[in-house]
Structures are given as C-alpha cells and as structure tokens.
Design a protein around this motif. Structure first.
Motif, mmCIF file in Angstrom:
data_model
loop_
_atom_site.group_PDB
_atom_site.id
_atom_site.type_symbol
_atom_site.label_atom_id
_atom_site.label_comp_id
_atom_site.label_asym_id
_atom_site.label_seq_id
_atom_site.Cartn_x
_atom_site.Cartn_y
_atom_site.Cartn_z
ATOM 1 N N PHE A 180 29.953 51.419 65.982
ATOM 2 C CA PHE A 180 29.428 52.397 66.942
ATOM 3 C C PHE A 180 30.420 53.516 67.243
ATOM 4 N N ASP A 181 31.596 53.136 67.739
ATOM 5 C CA ASP A 181 32.572 54.145 68.176
ATOM 6 C C ASP A 181 33.162 54.906 67.011
ATOM 7 N N ASP A 182 32.993 56.215 67.038
ATOM 8 C CA ASP A 182 33.497 57.147 66.037
ATOM 9 C C ASP A 182 32.839 56.973 64.672
ATOM 10 N N THR A 183 31.795 56.137 64.611
ATOM 11 C CA THR A 183 30.909 56.127 63.451
ATOM 12 C C THR A 183 29.613 56.842 63.817
ATOM 13 N N LEU A 184 29.029 56.467 64.935
ATOM 14 C CA LEU A 184 27.823 57.131 65.446
ATOM 15 C C LEU A 184 28.108 57.891 66.735
ATOM 16 N N TYR A 185 28.799 57.246 67.641
ATOM 17 C CA TYR A 185 29.121 57.847 68.939
ATOM 18 C C TYR A 185 30.474 58.534 68.841
ATOM 19 N N LEU A 238 34.570 43.152 53.718
ATOM 20 C CA LEU A 238 34.876 42.710 52.361
ATOM 21 C C LEU A 238 35.423 41.286 52.357
ATOM 22 N N ASP A 239 36.289 40.992 53.304
ATOM 23 C CA ASP A 239 36.834 39.634 53.407
ATOM 24 C C ASP A 239 35.732 38.610 53.646
ATOM 25 N N PHE A 240 34.711 39.022 54.386
ATOM 26 C CA PHE A 240 33.619 38.110 54.721
ATOM 27 C C PHE A 240 32.596 37.999 53.593
ATOM 28 N N GLY A 241 32.641 38.928 52.657
ATOM 29 C CA GLY A 241 31.704 38.887 51.543
ATOM 30 C C GLY A 241 30.543 39.847 51.676
ATOM 31 N N LEU A 242 30.776 40.981 52.346
ATOM 32 C CA LEU A 242 29.747 42.005 52.474
ATOM 33 C C LEU A 242 30.176 43.266 51.748
ATOM 34 N N ASP A 243 29.222 43.989 51.192
ATOM 35 C CA ASP A 243 29.494 45.330 50.717
ATOM 36 C C ASP A 243 29.676 46.243 51.924
ATOM 37 N N ALA A 244 30.243 47.428 51.690
ATOM 38 C CA ALA A 244 30.538 48.305 52.812
ATOM 39 C C ALA A 244 30.483 49.766 52.404
ATOM 40 N N ILE A 245 30.211 50.600 53.403
ATOM 41 C CA ILE A 245 30.365 52.051 53.271
ATOM 42 C C ILE A 245 31.421 52.475 54.277
ATOM 43 N N PHE A 246 32.483 53.085 53.782
ATOM 44 C CA PHE A 246 33.563 53.582 54.627
ATOM 45 C C PHE A 246 33.286 55.041 54.979
ATOM 46 N N PHE A 247 32.999 55.291 56.254
ATOM 47 C CA PHE A 247 32.782 56.655 56.735
ATOM 48 C C PHE A 247 34.136 57.237 57.113
ATOM 49 N N ASN A 248 34.666 58.067 56.258
ATOM 50 C CA ASN A 248 35.977 58.687 56.476
ATOM 51 C C ASN A 248 35.773 60.043 57.133
ATOM 52 N N ARG A 249 35.844 60.067 58.463
ATOM 53 C CA ARG A 249 35.616 61.315 59.198
ATOM 54 C C ARG A 249 36.698 62.345 58.923
#
Length: 249
Positions: free
Chosen positions: A11-16, A206-217
């Motif tokens: 949420f923080d600094d990804t959407l808000y 990634l450690d947990f076994g999920l894919d991810a999208i890194f939003f690099n502001r």
C-alpha cells in the motif's frame, strides 16, 4: 507470465503516496508545535526525521524493534538535533511523552491526506475489470492504514486487508505471507506480489515462493540483483510506472 488470480499489493508508496503526504504532514506538525523556536532552519528537522524514519522502519520490518519504540524514536532523534535544545530548560523536547504527542499529531495529519501515486486508481480500475482478487498487504499500523484507505478512496478495491499487526509478524517474514494466503484464500501458484520495497515486498515474496512485480518509483536506483539460487524458480519484473503493470497483467 503465468495467469494469476490473486494479487498481494503493498500500500504505502506503491498505491498511496505515503512519502508525499508525509512531507506535507511533517511541515504541518512543525508549525503546530512551533518548532521554529528550536530549529531556525526547518530543513535540519526534516532531514533528521527522514534519516531516522528510514532506519527505524527497516529495523521494524526485521522485527528488531517494537512499534512503540519506532513511534517515539523517530521523533526523539530529529528533536534532539535542535541547535537550541541544549538551552531548553523548561521544555523537554526529547521526553517520550512529548515525542508521542508529536507522533499522534503527525499521524493524524498523515492519515487524512488523499494523495495517491500517479496512476493508482487507473491501475486498480483496470485490475478489477480483469477479474483479479486484490489483497492489501502492509506493515503499516492498523488504525492509520484504515484512515489512509478511506482518505484515498482505495478501500473498495480490496477483497482482503492484511496487516502485519494482525499477522503478528512483518513482511518479509514467510509467516506474514503464510498468514496472507490463509486470510485471502489465495493459491500460492496463482498469486503475484506487487510492491515498491525490494527487501520487504519482493525478496519476501520470492523467498515464500511467489512471483513479483517490483515497482521502482525511482528508476535512478535500479533493482538490486540477487544470486540466491532459490529465487531462480520465480520471476520478478521491474516497472517504473503503475501504468506499466497494465501491460503485463
């Protein structure tokens, strides 16, 4: 990318726009307490706050400090930077009670600010139209996050609100993501994490076994590279705009 059904979204600094809203709230807090009496140059206070805040939130995400310690310390440090503080005999700037008072006012100002990251509502509308289930995953404080959700108009987009205080652990702990899976009813194989913090959001996923999208502001700071073998099974895509995500999902 594989077909996803559930999105874990920071949420923080990804959407808000937490940083932008906090900049305004910090100035309002400075004025509310008339801190110009102790800081002829307000920037000294602002710089000390951000330095303390980044350090303390990093330590908090690792479980090294408590919420109560963070709340007091992030204002004790900048207030102690006052060039006039040593001359103050009847006003203890560094006292825990005063630091807590400053924090309460600051958080009240922060939580009423409506600004979101550019493209946030557009992205959420798009993702909802595509049928994704969306779950907010945040290390933020319970009462503050719900106020931010209301102020920003983002509440109704989420199927589940997952906060570290409810989970009992912070991102990037695997226990946080396990709790998120349980609360959301998501399947790990069809769940994607989206977030702006590489350490807590991305490496945690990634450690947990999920894919991810890194939003690099801030694209001047490229995505850190990891050679950890266990991450090679899962994908991480970097974007520099929320709108870029609509071209992926």
């Amino acid at each position: 990318m594989r077909r996803y059904k559930d999105l874990f979204m920071d949420f923080d600094d990804t959407l808000y726009d937490t940083h932008g809203n906090a900049v305004i709230a910090l100035r309002e807090t400075f004025e509310y307490f008339h801190l110009e009496r102790y800081f002829p140059d307000p920037q000294v206070f602002y710089d000390a706050y951000w330095q303390a805040n980044i350090d303390l939130w990093t330590r908090y995400s690792r479980g090294e400090i408590t919420r109560d310690y963070l709340i007091v310390e992030r204002f004790r440090r900048p207030l102690s930077a006052s060039p006039k503080n040593a001359q103050t005999s009847n006003f203890k700037l560094q006292s825990p009670s005063f630091c807590l008072q400053v924090s309460d006012v600051f958080l009240d100002y922060c939580s009423t600010k409506p600004a979101v990251v550019d493209g946030a509502h557009e992205l959420m509308d798009y993702l909802r139209s595509r049928g994704y289930r969306m779950h907010m995953t945040s290390n933020g404080f319970h009462e503050v996050q719900y106020k931010k959700l209301t102020a920003s108009g983002l509440t109704d987009y989420f199927d589940t609100i997952i906060l570290s205080e409810d989970a009992g652990v912070n991102k990037p702990s695997p226990q946080f993501f396990e709790y998120a899976i349980q609360q959301s009813g998501a399947d790990r194989a069809t769940t994607l994490m989206i977030g702006d913090n590489y350490q807590t959001d991305i490496l945690g996923a990634l450690d947990f076994g999920l894919d991810a999208i890194f939003f690099n502001r801030f694209p001047e700071h490229p995505m850190p590279q990891t050679s950890n073998i266990k991450h090679q099974t899962f994908s991480c895509t970097e974007v520099t705009s929320l709108r870029d995500i609509m071209g992926i999902l």
